[in-house]
Design an enzyme around this catalytic site. Structure first.
Site, PDB file in Angstrom:
ATOM      1  N   LYS A 113       0.830  -1.178   0.083  1.00 52.00           N
ATOM      2  CA  LYS A 113       0.015   0.091  -0.101  1.00 52.00           C
ATOM      3  C   LYS A 113       1.024   1.178  -0.038  1.00 52.00           C
ATOM      4  O   LYS A 113       0.627   2.289  -0.883  1.00 52.00           O
ATOM      5  CB  LYS A 113      -0.713  -0.026   1.231  1.00 52.00           C
ATOM      6  CG  LYS A 113      -1.803   1.262   1.151  1.00 52.00           C
ATOM      7  CD  LYS A 113      -2.482   1.425   2.380  1.00 52.00           C
ATOM      8  CE  LYS A 113      -1.656   1.996   3.649  1.00 52.00           C
ATOM      9  NZ  LYS A 113      -2.697   2.209   4.986  1.00 52.00           N
ATOM     10  N   CYS A 124     -26.201   3.435   3.355  1.00 46.24           N
ATOM     11  CA  CYS A 124     -26.653   2.948   1.968  1.00 46.24           C
ATOM     12  C   CYS A 124     -27.648   3.859   1.271  1.00 46.24           C
ATOM     13  O   CYS A 124     -27.538   4.095   0.094  1.00 46.24           O
ATOM     14  CB  CYS A 124     -27.094   1.620   2.096  1.00 46.24           C
ATOM     15  SG  CYS A 124     -25.657   0.440   2.759  1.00 46.24           S
ATOM     16  N   CYS A 183     -24.491  -2.507  -5.665  1.00 47.76           N
ATOM     17  CA  CYS A 183     -23.745  -3.047  -4.583  1.00 47.76           C
ATOM     18  C   CYS A 183     -24.387  -4.560  -4.260  1.00 47.76           C
ATOM     19  O   CYS A 183     -25.261  -4.959  -3.905  1.00 47.76           O
ATOM     20  CB  CYS A 183     -23.786  -2.099  -3.538  1.00 47.76           C
ATOM     21  SG  CYS A 183     -23.127  -2.672  -2.131  1.00 47.76           S
TER      22      CYS A 183
END
Ligand code: SF4
Length: 219
Positions: A119, A195, A204
């Site tokens: 990362k 959401c 999703c």
């Protein structure tokens, strides 16, 4: 995902935000630390002197300087070991030679340093040298897994899996990374993701299965 989060959060031009050594050391400091404390730790670290001075100081002094970050007693020796390795390999702390390496050679060189994972290496190569790599932090990993872009896997494996899905286009990779980070902080949070306010919800998988009760993310 790129189109939708860019429409939501705006374009993000790829411009280096800080020099490469700053990016590298800050990313080590940022592990499990919010950006304010990361910045505080970095600024206090730099009051100790240049990289050569920091490398040679007693480790407890470095750990004390970065105490705003989590686990300073682990990060201080890691930073000093990284500085030692860079100096041994290059004779200076100038990382601009990375601009001339292929993305894979750059990743290999950086991840061979102690305390530098894929990362951190990807952040330096994309942010500072516009290499086509994709840093997967906790937010990118969580969102990509929930929407179903990748199956459940660790962060390191997710780098390879997501990069294989994405075009080798550094400005796009940068824009997607920073906008997913913002989306993860504001909407697709670790627990109780919002959401109802999410621009990705139609596509999703987690929302399709759980509706507005998507469970906390376990990696
Ligand atoms: Fe995250 Fe919910 Fe959006 Fe899916 S719909 S990406 S779980 S916030």
């Amino acid at each position: 995902m790129h189109d939708r989060v860019t429409a939501e959060y705006g374009p993000r031009p790829l411009v280096p935000r800080r020099e490469a050594m700053h990016e590298l050391v800050s990313t080590i400091l940022s592990q499990r630390t919010d950006w304010r404390n990361e910045d505080l730790a970095y600024r206090e670290l730099r009051t100790l002197g240049d990289w050569d001075t920091i490398r040679a100081l007693p480790t407890e002094t470095v750990a004390h300087a970065i105490r705003a970050s989590t686990y300073p007693e682990q990060k201080a020796p890691r930073i000093q070991a990284t500085l030692n390795a860079i100096l041994d390999a290059r004779g200076s702390y100038d990382l601009d030679f990375l601009a001339d390496l292929s993305p894979q050679d750059g990743l290999n060189w950086l991840t061979a340093l102690p305390g530098v994972g894929v990362k951190t290496a990807s952040l330096v190569l994309l942010f500072n040298y516009a290499k086509p790599v994709f840093p997967v932090d906790t937010h990118v990993h969580r969102i990509s897994t929930r929407v179903g872009a990748i199956p459940r896997m660790g962060e390191a494996a997710a780098h390879r899996a997501l990069l294989a899905l994405l075009p080798p286009d550094p400005p796009l990779l940068y824009e997607l990374h920073v906008n997913l980070l913002r989306h993860g902080q504001r909407v697709c949070r670790f627990s109780r993701p919002a959401c109802g306010a999410c621009v990705l919800r139609e596509r999703c998988d987690a929302f399709a299965v759980h509706g507005n009760a998507v469970p906390p993310f376990k990696d």
